[in-house]
Design an enzyme around this catalytic site. Sequence first.
Site, PDB file in Angstrom:
ATOM      1  N   ASP A 262       0.940  -1.228  -0.356  1.00  0.00           N
ATOM      2  CA  ASP A 262       0.346  -0.013   0.177  1.00  0.00           C
ATOM      3  C   ASP A 262       0.796   1.097  -0.425  1.00  0.00           C
ATOM      4  OD1 ASP A 262       0.813  -0.050   2.851  1.00  0.00           O
ATOM      5  OD2 ASP A 262      -0.779  -0.681   3.525  1.00  0.00           O
TER       6      ASP A 262
ATOM      7  N   GLU B 255       3.211   1.888   2.245  1.00  0.00           N
ATOM      8  CA  GLU B 255       3.296   2.276   3.926  1.00  0.00           C
ATOM      9  C   GLU B 255       5.455   2.109   3.393  1.00  0.00           C
ATOM     10  OE1 GLU B 255       1.458   1.341   6.884  1.00  0.00           O
ATOM     11  OE2 GLU B 255      -0.421   2.568   6.287  1.00  0.00           O
TER      12      GLU B 255
ATOM     13  N   ASP C  83      19.571  36.736  -7.972  1.00  0.00           N
ATOM     14  CA  ASP C  83      18.212  37.522  -7.056  1.00  0.00           C
ATOM     15  C   ASP C  83      19.416  38.655  -6.445  1.00  0.00           C
ATOM     16  OD1 ASP C  83      16.551  37.247  -4.595  1.00  0.00           O
ATOM     17  OD2 ASP C  83      16.350  35.632  -5.404  1.00  0.00           O
TER      18      ASP C  83
ATOM     19  N   LYS D 276      15.663  40.469  -8.620  1.00  0.00           N
ATOM     20  CA  LYS D 276      14.493  39.731  -8.896  1.00  0.00           C
ATOM     21  C   LYS D 276      13.185  39.958  -7.794  1.00  0.00           C
ATOM     22  CE  LYS D 276      13.658  35.442  -7.703  1.00  0.00           C
ATOM     23  NZ  LYS D 276      13.784  34.230  -7.430  1.00  0.00           N
TER      24      LYS D 276
ATOM     25  N   ARG E  48       9.354  38.119  -7.007  1.00  0.00           N
ATOM     26  CA  ARG E  48       8.407  37.296  -7.707  1.00  0.00           C
ATOM     27  C   ARG E  48       7.032  37.903  -6.659  1.00  0.00           C
ATOM     28  NH1 ARG E  48       8.803  31.390  -8.399  1.00  0.00           N
ATOM     29  NH2 ARG E  48      10.856  31.487  -8.001  1.00  0.00           N
TER      30      ARG E  48
HETATM   31  C1  R5P Z   1      14.836  32.490  -5.018  1.00  0.00           C
HETATM   32  O1  R5P Z   1      14.979  32.826  -3.653  1.00  0.00           O
HETATM   33  C2  R5P Z   1      15.997  30.888  -5.146  1.00  0.00           C
HETATM   34  O2  R5P Z   1      17.163  31.383  -4.578  1.00  0.00           O
HETATM   35  C3  R5P Z   1      15.593  30.522  -6.706  1.00  0.00           C
HETATM   36  O3  R5P Z   1      16.254  31.204  -7.267  1.00  0.00           O
HETATM   37  C4  R5P Z   1      14.361  29.838  -6.539  1.00  0.00           C
HETATM   38  O4  R5P Z   1      13.766  29.315  -6.104  1.00  0.00           O
HETATM   39  C5  R5P Z   1      14.335  29.528  -7.983  1.00  0.00           C
HETATM   40  O5  R5P Z   1      13.083  29.005  -8.514  1.00  0.00           O
HETATM   41  P1  R5P Z   1      12.662  29.120 -10.093  1.00  0.00           P
HETATM   42  O6  R5P Z   1      13.824  28.131 -10.384  1.00  0.00           O
HETATM   43  O7  R5P Z   1      11.229  28.463 -10.009  1.00  0.00           O
HETATM   44  O8  R5P Z   1      12.513  29.735 -10.527  1.00  0.00           O
END
Ligand code: R5P
Length: 296
Positions: free
Chosen positions: A34, A36, A166, A191, A193
């Site tokens: 199953d 587990e 980033d 960057k 998000r």
């Molecule tokens: C962001 O804060 C992380 O350092 C990565 O850049 C991020 O998690 C990458 O995510 P994805 O590949 O979805 O852009």
Amino acid sequence: MKIVGGPSSKELAKKISTLLNTSLALIKTKRFPDGEFYFKFDEDVSRDELLIVQSLYPPQDSHLLELFLILHTARDLGAKRIKVFIPYLAYSRQDRRYLEGECLSSRMISEILENLGADSLYTIDVHNRRVLSMYKIPTYNLTASRELARYFTAKNLVDPIVISPDDEEIAIERAKCAAETINAEYDFLEKRRDRYTGEIVTYEKQINVKGRDAIIIDDIISTGKTAANAVRILKKQGAKRVFVGVSHALLLGEAVKVLNEAGVEEIAGTDSVINKYAKVSVASILVEALKKEHQS
Ligand code: R5P
């Protein structure tokens, strides 16, 4: 000390045991029909010092439960000290309530690991340092940036420059660390998000990459969009080749396609995630940290 290789990190555990010249604990694992998970120590571990190695890449929930069962068994059987090495520490995004009513996943993981009896935790390039500050036990955040940078030096790099995709402090530190390892310059992109849609925007900024090789260093590639945006910008500005070195190459869905379309030269990940991009091992990084800790 005995090394316990969890199902997600068997080969890595073997490498660590070879480097430390210690034995791998004899264990048995299986899945019931199953689904587990079943775990058994095939030798006496009471009064032993154990190092459990289990990375939490997808399927992270299964890998987590495996880790919980191994840890519980080790403590229940009377292991004296238990170190846990989780190269990819999943659930490191929700360290606080960014939106009202959200779960605190990182805190829950820390509470479970501590309650199950982990004495210390080692990880590689944790997504967010705040996650580790939730633990009461000692935690060690190690970095794979140096090893990733060294990996690319075999590519006859032309006037290399290391780029963080980033502008987070921890991301820039990783790029700086990689750059210093290979005596290169470093820079970063900005960057953002969107918390609701997940959409990523990378702002173009002039970087001196014309005719040079660039190495993007990041902690995670998930959808690949962050790295692909950076590759595109660097290529547009005349970079010769753009490599991507990443500690945790999750590479979900279309990530590889997205990166190839952006013009990436090569992707290198570590064995924190087992796939064909795991070109660098984190074994020696952990072993070095354990030795340093032993000396202090
Ligand atoms: C962001 O804060 C992380 O350092 C990565 O850049 C991020 O998690 C990458 O995510 P994805 O590949 O979805 O852009």
